[in-house]
Design an enzyme around this catalytic site. Structure first.
Site, PDB file in Angstrom:
ATOM      1  CG  HIS A 116      -1.916 -13.996  -8.276  1.00  0.00           C
ATOM      2  ND1 HIS A 116      -0.812 -13.856  -8.765  1.00  0.00           N
ATOM      3  CD2 HIS A 116      -1.570 -13.357  -6.917  1.00  0.00           C
ATOM      4  CE1 HIS A 116      -0.016 -13.261  -8.060  1.00  0.00           C
ATOM      5  NE2 HIS A 116      -0.299 -12.975  -6.880  1.00  0.00           N
ATOM      6  N   GLY A 172       0.643  -1.268   0.006  1.00  0.00           N
ATOM      7  CA  GLY A 172      -0.038   0.084  -0.079  1.00  0.00           C
ATOM      8  C   GLY A 172       0.782   1.082  -0.003  1.00  0.00           C
TER       9      GLY A 172
HETATM   10  N1  LIG Z   1      -2.142  -9.345  -6.062  1.00  0.00           N
HETATM   11  C1  LIG Z   1      -0.918  -9.813  -6.044  1.00  0.00           C
HETATM   12  O1  LIG Z   1      -0.076 -10.101  -6.642  1.00  0.00           O
HETATM   13  C2  LIG Z   1      -0.230  -9.261  -4.458  1.00  0.00           C
HETATM   14  C3  LIG Z   1       1.181  -9.063  -4.467  1.00  0.00           C
HETATM   15  C4  LIG Z   1       1.893  -8.879  -3.326  1.00  0.00           C
HETATM   16  C5  LIG Z   1       1.181  -8.763  -2.227  1.00  0.00           C
HETATM   17  N2  LIG Z   1      -0.220  -8.953  -2.311  1.00  0.00           N
HETATM   18  C6  LIG Z   1      -1.242  -9.113  -1.065  1.00  0.00           C
HETATM   19  O2  LIG Z   1      -1.404  -7.776  -0.490  1.00  0.00           O
HETATM   20  C7  LIG Z   1      -1.683  -7.796   0.705  1.00  0.00           C
HETATM   21  C8  LIG Z   1      -0.862  -6.763   1.497  1.00  0.00           C
HETATM   22  O3  LIG Z   1       0.480  -6.971   1.465  1.00  0.00           O
HETATM   23  P1  LIG Z   1       1.597  -6.226   2.144  1.00  0.00           P
HETATM   24  O4  LIG Z   1       2.870  -6.876   1.873  1.00  0.00           O
HETATM   25  O5  LIG Z   1       1.301  -4.710   1.840  1.00  0.00           O
HETATM   26  O6  LIG Z   1       1.233  -6.553   3.656  1.00  0.00           O
HETATM   27  P2  LIG Z   1       1.408  -5.664   4.948  1.00  0.00           P
HETATM   28  O7  LIG Z   1       1.072  -6.558   6.315  1.00  0.00           O
HETATM   29  O8  LIG Z   1       2.613  -4.951   4.813  1.00  0.00           O
HETATM   30  O9  LIG Z   1       0.144  -4.492   5.147  1.00  0.00           O
HETATM   31  C9  LIG Z   1      -1.195  -4.744   5.198  1.00  0.00           C
HETATM   32  C10 LIG Z   1      -1.830  -3.666   5.951  1.00  0.00           C
HETATM   33  O10 LIG Z   1      -3.317  -3.851   5.916  1.00  0.00           O
HETATM   34  C11 LIG Z   1      -3.591  -3.189   7.096  1.00  0.00           C
HETATM   35  N3  LIG Z   1      -5.027  -3.894   7.476  1.00  0.00           N
HETATM   36  C12 LIG Z   1      -5.196  -4.947   8.110  1.00  0.00           C
HETATM   37  N4  LIG Z   1      -6.516  -5.028   8.237  1.00  0.00           N
HETATM   38  C13 LIG Z   1      -7.147  -3.815   7.901  1.00  0.00           C
HETATM   39  C14 LIG Z   1      -8.502  -3.228   7.860  1.00  0.00           C
HETATM   40  N5  LIG Z   1      -9.614  -4.030   8.377  1.00  0.00           N
HETATM   41  N6  LIG Z   1      -8.588  -2.097   7.216  1.00  0.00           N
HETATM   42  C15 LIG Z   1      -7.506  -1.340   6.697  1.00  0.00           C
HETATM   43  N7  LIG Z   1      -6.285  -1.936   6.850  1.00  0.00           N
HETATM   44  C16 LIG Z   1      -6.041  -3.132   7.196  1.00  0.00           C
HETATM   45  C17 LIG Z   1      -2.429  -3.651   8.018  1.00  0.00           C
HETATM   46  O11 LIG Z   1      -2.409  -2.927   9.312  1.00  0.00           O
HETATM   47  C18 LIG Z   1      -1.208  -3.440   7.257  1.00  0.00           C
HETATM   48  O12 LIG Z   1      -0.929  -2.313   7.222  1.00  0.00           O
HETATM   49  C19 LIG Z   1      -1.539  -9.291   1.337  1.00  0.00           C
HETATM   50  O13 LIG Z   1      -2.782  -9.737   1.160  1.00  0.00           O
HETATM   51  C20 LIG Z   1      -0.700  -9.789   0.167  1.00  0.00           C
HETATM   52  O14 LIG Z   1      -0.627 -11.120   0.096  1.00  0.00           O
HETATM   53  C21 LIG Z   1      -0.896  -9.439  -3.400  1.00  0.00           C
END
Ligand SMILES: NC(=O)c1ccc[n+]([C@@H]2O[C@H](COP(=O)([O-])OP(=O)(O)OC[C@H]3O[C@@H](n4cnc5c(N)ncnc54)[C@H](O)[C@@H]3O)[C@@H](O)[C@H]2O)c1
Length: 306
Positions: A175, A14
């Site tokens: 994916h 994010g």
């Molecule tokens: N689609 C893809 O290709 C792809 C690639 C990379 C990561 N991802 C996915 O993206 C997601 C995020 O990954 P990341 O590395 O940033 O994880 P991260 O843990 O660094 O960040 C996730 C954030 O979400 C927040 N969060 C949790 N519950 C929440 C809620 N109810 N409301 C608002 N925020 C909330 C957490 O506090 C955290 O800051 C994961 O599910 C990961 O698997 C997907």
């Protein structure tokens, strides 16, 4: 800025997505996280980089969804990342609750927005977003194919010792481990990949692409990839905001295309100001179609588990 983008989740993917959007001056950005002060802090830190880097986009962070009102595009990265040894599918239950809640808050304040889902397990989270938002399929899509294809493009470029700019590739399907790299549609400056590499080398690249996420997870020890995932998300955001009509592999809700119905699948789609404007149909071989159907089965199983 003329546009506004919300990014939910101020974690690795994010915050990096917000940084890329602001630095490219694509839009003003609202960054929301359940950890409100963390989102506020990262937004302030990013804004303090603006005088040095010279960007004029505004970034607001916090935990209150009111800052997201009137967003053109919302990118959802909120959720739990994969831990080593954990499959994307293990994340299903936890992230379903998170994504459902996030979508409710977003659509109340931005009823016309376009949703790009990033949270894993991706194809199932797209279905959650579609059901909770009630949006037409043009305005709900998932980011995965751009990332998976970028990994494949990088591996091809490294193998051949050529510029990444010369390499194009498509990865379709869900994916997950059943994604479908399509080397027949990969080109190096227009030359089809099968003319440049042996079948063995191509299969090794396909395999590394399928396991690309896991390779990074195992190296990082904590968390999962975010530089390439954020770049891939911003490619989609930019195609939409700038009405580029760019054809990108995205998770799209299919209505009979590729012989699949009522399921999110990674397919080439044209992205523009109206969102997912067209599903592009490729002529697949029998083997490619079989692989896509296998991938669809895996997604159906996941969505069934919802
Ligand atoms: N689609 C893809 O290709 C792809 C690639 C990379 C990561 N991802 C996915 O993206 C997601 C995020 O990954 P990341 O590395 O940033 O994880 P991260 O843990 O660094 O960040 C996730 C954030 O979400 C927040 N969060 C949790 N519950 C929440 C809620 N109810 N409301 C608002 N925020 C909330 C957490 O506090 C955290 O800051 C994961 O599910 C990961 O698997 C997907």
């Amino acid at each position: 800025m003329d546009h506004k983008v919300t990014v939910v989740g101020a974690g690795h993917v994010g915050a990096t997505t917000v940084q890329r959007i602001a630095e490219a001056e694509l839009a003003d950005v609202a960054m929301v996280d359940i950890m409100a002060d963390m989102a506020k802090g990262k937004a302030l830190d990013l804004m303090e980089s603006a005088p040095v880097l010279g960007f004029n986009a505004k970034i607001e962070g916090g935990g209150d969804y009111d800052i997201t009102a009137g967003s053109d595009v919302c990118v959802v990265t909120a959720g739990l990342p994969r831990k080593p040894g954990m499959s994307r599918d293990d994340l299903l239950a936890k992230n379903r609750a998170i994504v459902g809640g996030v979508i409710e808050e977003l659509v109340k304040r931005s009823p016309d927005t376009i949703l790009i889902i990033v949270t894993n397990p991706l194809d199932a989270m797209c279905e959650v977003a579609r059901q909770v938002s009630g949006f037409p399929r043009e305005r709900v899509m998932g980011m995965a194919g751009v990332l998976d294809a970028a990994r494949m493009r990088y591996f091809i470029a490294a193998e051949l010792g050529v510029s990444v700019e010369d390499v194009d590739a498509f990865v379709l399907g869900g994916h997950g481990d059943t994604m479908v790299p399509l080397p027949r549609f990969a080109t190096v400056n227009g030359v089809p990949l099968p003319q440049l590499l042996s079948a063995d080398r191509i299969e090794a690249i396909n395999d590394r692409t399928r396991k690309g996420g896991g390779e990074i997870v195992n190296l990082l020890k904590e968390g999962s990839a975010y530089y390439a995932p954020s770049a891939a998300s911003v490619d989609m955001v930019s195609a939409i905001l700038r009405d580029k009509k760019k054809i990108l592999p995205c998770a799209v809700y299919l209505n009979g295309e590729y012989g699949l119905d009522g399921i999110f699948m990674g397919v080439p789609a044209k992205l523009g100001r109206r969102g997912m404007e067209e599903v592009v149909q490729l002529e697949l071989s029998g083997a490619e179609r079989a692989e896509l159907e296998r991938s669809a089965d895996a997604v159906r199983e996941l969505v069934g588990a919802l």
